[in-house]
Design an enzyme around this catalytic site. Structure first.
Site, PDB file in Angstrom:
ATOM      1  N   GLN A   1      40.572  45.730  44.500  1.00  0.00           N
ATOM      2  CA  GLN A   1      40.664  47.379  44.497  1.00  0.00           C
ATOM      3  C   GLN A   1      39.813  47.937  45.602  1.00  0.00           C
ATOM      4  O   GLN A   1      40.148  48.699  46.396  1.00  0.00           O
ATOM      5  CB  GLN A   1      40.568  47.994  43.147  1.00  0.00           C
ATOM      6  CG  GLN A   1      40.715  49.506  42.967  1.00  0.00           C
ATOM      7  CD  GLN A   1      40.799  49.850  41.528  1.00  0.00           C
ATOM      8  OE1 GLN A   1      41.843  50.474  41.188  1.00  0.00           O
ATOM      9  NE2 GLN A   1      40.106  49.702  40.849  1.00  0.00           N
ATOM     10  N   LEU A   2      38.398  47.475  45.124  1.00  0.00           N
ATOM     11  CA  LEU A   2      37.459  48.086  46.179  1.00  0.00           C
ATOM     12  C   LEU A   2      37.474  47.587  47.636  1.00  0.00           C
ATOM     13  O   LEU A   2      37.694  48.413  48.611  1.00  0.00           O
ATOM     14  CB  LEU A   2      36.103  48.155  45.723  1.00  0.00           C
ATOM     15  CG  LEU A   2      35.054  48.433  46.641  1.00  0.00           C
ATOM     16  CD1 LEU A   2      35.227  50.033  46.863  1.00  0.00           C
ATOM     17  CD2 LEU A   2      33.615  48.317  45.734  1.00  0.00           C
TER      18      LEU A   2
ATOM     19  N   TRP B   1      33.578  53.655  36.388  1.00  0.00           N
ATOM     20  CA  TRP B   1      34.671  54.341  36.081  1.00  0.00           C
ATOM     21  C   TRP B   1      35.835  54.237  37.322  1.00  0.00           C
ATOM     22  O   TRP B   1      36.382  55.317  37.589  1.00  0.00           O
ATOM     23  CB  TRP B   1      34.927  55.737  35.218  1.00  0.00           C
ATOM     24  CG  TRP B   1      34.207  55.776  34.039  1.00  0.00           C
ATOM     25  CD1 TRP B   1      33.246  55.190  33.641  1.00  0.00           C
ATOM     26  CD2 TRP B   1      34.239  56.867  33.132  1.00  0.00           C
ATOM     27  NE1 TRP B   1      33.035  55.268  32.228  1.00  0.00           N
ATOM     28  CE2 TRP B   1      33.326  56.556  31.977  1.00  0.00           C
ATOM     29  CE3 TRP B   1      35.290  58.086  32.879  1.00  0.00           C
ATOM     30  CZ2 TRP B   1      33.332  57.403  30.736  1.00  0.00           C
ATOM     31  CZ3 TRP B   1      35.209  58.825  31.783  1.00  0.00           C
ATOM     32  CH2 TRP B   1      34.132  58.471  30.683  1.00  0.00           C
TER      33      TRP B   1
ATOM     34  N   ALA C   1      34.018  40.281  42.273  1.00  0.00           N
ATOM     35  CA  ALA C   1      33.376  40.252  41.066  1.00  0.00           C
ATOM     36  C   ALA C   1      34.113  40.029  40.130  1.00  0.00           C
ATOM     37  O   ALA C   1      35.741  40.088  40.299  1.00  0.00           O
ATOM     38  CB  ALA C   1      32.865  41.762  40.805  1.00  0.00           C
TER      39      ALA C   1
ATOM     40  N   TYR D   1      29.757  41.682  30.617  1.00  0.00           N
ATOM     41  CA  TYR D   1      30.175  41.997  32.096  1.00  0.00           C
ATOM     42  C   TYR D   1      28.753  42.767  32.340  1.00  0.00           C
ATOM     43  O   TYR D   1      28.254  42.652  33.579  1.00  0.00           O
ATOM     44  CB  TYR D   1      31.101  42.938  31.888  1.00  0.00           C
ATOM     45  CG  TYR D   1      31.329  43.918  33.101  1.00  0.00           C
ATOM     46  CD1 TYR D   1      31.764  43.251  34.421  1.00  0.00           C
ATOM     47  CD2 TYR D   1      30.989  45.165  33.393  1.00  0.00           C
ATOM     48  CE1 TYR D   1      31.939  43.664  35.678  1.00  0.00           C
ATOM     49  CE2 TYR D   1      31.207  45.874  34.441  1.00  0.00           C
ATOM     50  CZ  TYR D   1      31.659  45.000  35.655  1.00  0.00           C
ATOM     51  OH  TYR D   1      31.927  45.722  36.936  1.00  0.00           O
TER      52      TYR D   1
ATOM     53  N   THR E   1      35.690  41.360  36.732  1.00  0.00           N
ATOM     54  CA  THR E   1      35.572  42.722  36.078  1.00  0.00           C
ATOM     55  C   THR E   1      36.309  42.873  35.008  1.00  0.00           C
ATOM     56  O   THR E   1      36.586  44.035  34.445  1.00  0.00           O
ATOM     57  CB  THR E   1      36.041  43.760  37.201  1.00  0.00           C
ATOM     58  OG1 THR E   1      37.339  43.511  37.609  1.00  0.00           O
ATOM     59  CG2 THR E   1      35.319  43.843  38.389  1.00  0.00           C
TER      60      THR E   1
END
Length: 282
Positions: free
Chosen positions: A10-11, A151, A59, A126, A61
């Site tokens: 996503q990032l 978030w 990562a 996590y 997540t």
């Protein structure tokens, strides 16, 4: 040369889009190209490439899975993998940008927002592994940025906004927890800050970055669904048990990032822009 780990997440996808817009060259990897849990393989890949900068977006997540079936993988990726990337970065004298989380805090601070140097006490697996990743970076490297965020939502992966929108298609009423408070973060804002600290030659160290203003998950959901007919009702965390314990108050202080001159939109502004973009992409 710039290297991105987790470039299809996503990032990572958001960061690639930003760098493309700015005509910045980079090499993007995912787990198929670069298995960060393979120490020798990671060292060889990075030694051969010799990047000057590594954006470490890879990562684990899956917060709830990390408590049970994903616990071993969480440890391998977030701790061992980060250590491997840091050691390889150090070997080629690269700068490392590591993305961490508000989950390193326990959410029990009584006197205001969390600053970068406040005591850490993660409540989940996590959070524990991301903190160990931070410590590995600090122990191994001199040239690093640790950016804690919270978030996270974006166009390119699973997130709370998509979940709420999907549920709203089949439900007239939704219940959302109203006793956990934090700051939503648009991946675009985060990616821009990641690029900004490099361009600005900001002092190395830890920064907090999310969108301005804070809210509960219930307030966030209400704003997401404000143009729908869905009735959003508040509930307590006790009424919505999850495997991983979340910090109840994880609002992070953004003043260090803002002092660099970085302009941070409110989460409401970011959400509005995100929903407009989402509509254009459908």
């Amino acid at each position: 040369m710039i290297l991105i780990t987790g470039g299809h997440g996503q990032l990572g996808t958001e960061l690639r889009k930003l760098l493309d817009e700015k005509n910045v060259d980079y090499i993007s990897t995912d787990a198929h190209d670069l298995d960060i849990t393979d120490k020798e393989g990671t060292l060889k890949y990075i030694s051969d490439l010799k990047p000057e900068l590594i954006y470490h977006c890879a990562a684990y997540t899956a917060v709830d899975k990390a408590e049970e079936e994903g616990k071993e993988l969480d440890e391998k990726i977030n701790v061992e993998g980060t250590r491997n990337v840091a050691e390889a970065a150090k070997a080629v004298d690269a700068t490392l940008v590591y993305i961490s989380t508000d989950y390193v805090f326990d959410g029990k601070k009584k006197d205001g927002m969390y600053k970068e140097d406040d005591a850490k006490n993660p409540l989940s697996e996590y959070g524990r592994t991301k903190l160990l990743g931070e410590q590995a970076v600090q122990e191994i490297m001199d040239k690093y940025y640790i950016i804690r965020t919270s978030w996270v939502f974006g166009l390119y992966g699973h997130n709370f906004i998509f979940t709420m929108q999907k549920l709203a298609e089949t439900h007239d009423k939704l219940t959302v927890v109203n006793d956990q408070f934090g700051r939503p973060t648009w991946t675009r804002t985060l990616a821009e800050f990641m690029h900004f600290v490099i361009e600005k030659h900001a002092d190395y160290g830890i920064y907090h970055l999310s969108n301005e203003n804070s809210c509960s998950w219930y307030e966030f959901a209400k704003e997401i669904l404000k143009d729908t007919d869905v009735d959003v009702q508040p509930v307590t965390s006790a009424e919505y048990p999850q495997k991983a314990t979340r910090p109840q108050y994880s609002v992070m202080d953004l003043s260090k990032a803002e002092a660099l001159g970085f302009k941070i939109p409110t989460w409401q502004e970011a959400l509005s822009q995100f929903i407009a973009l989402e509509g254009n992409n459908k």
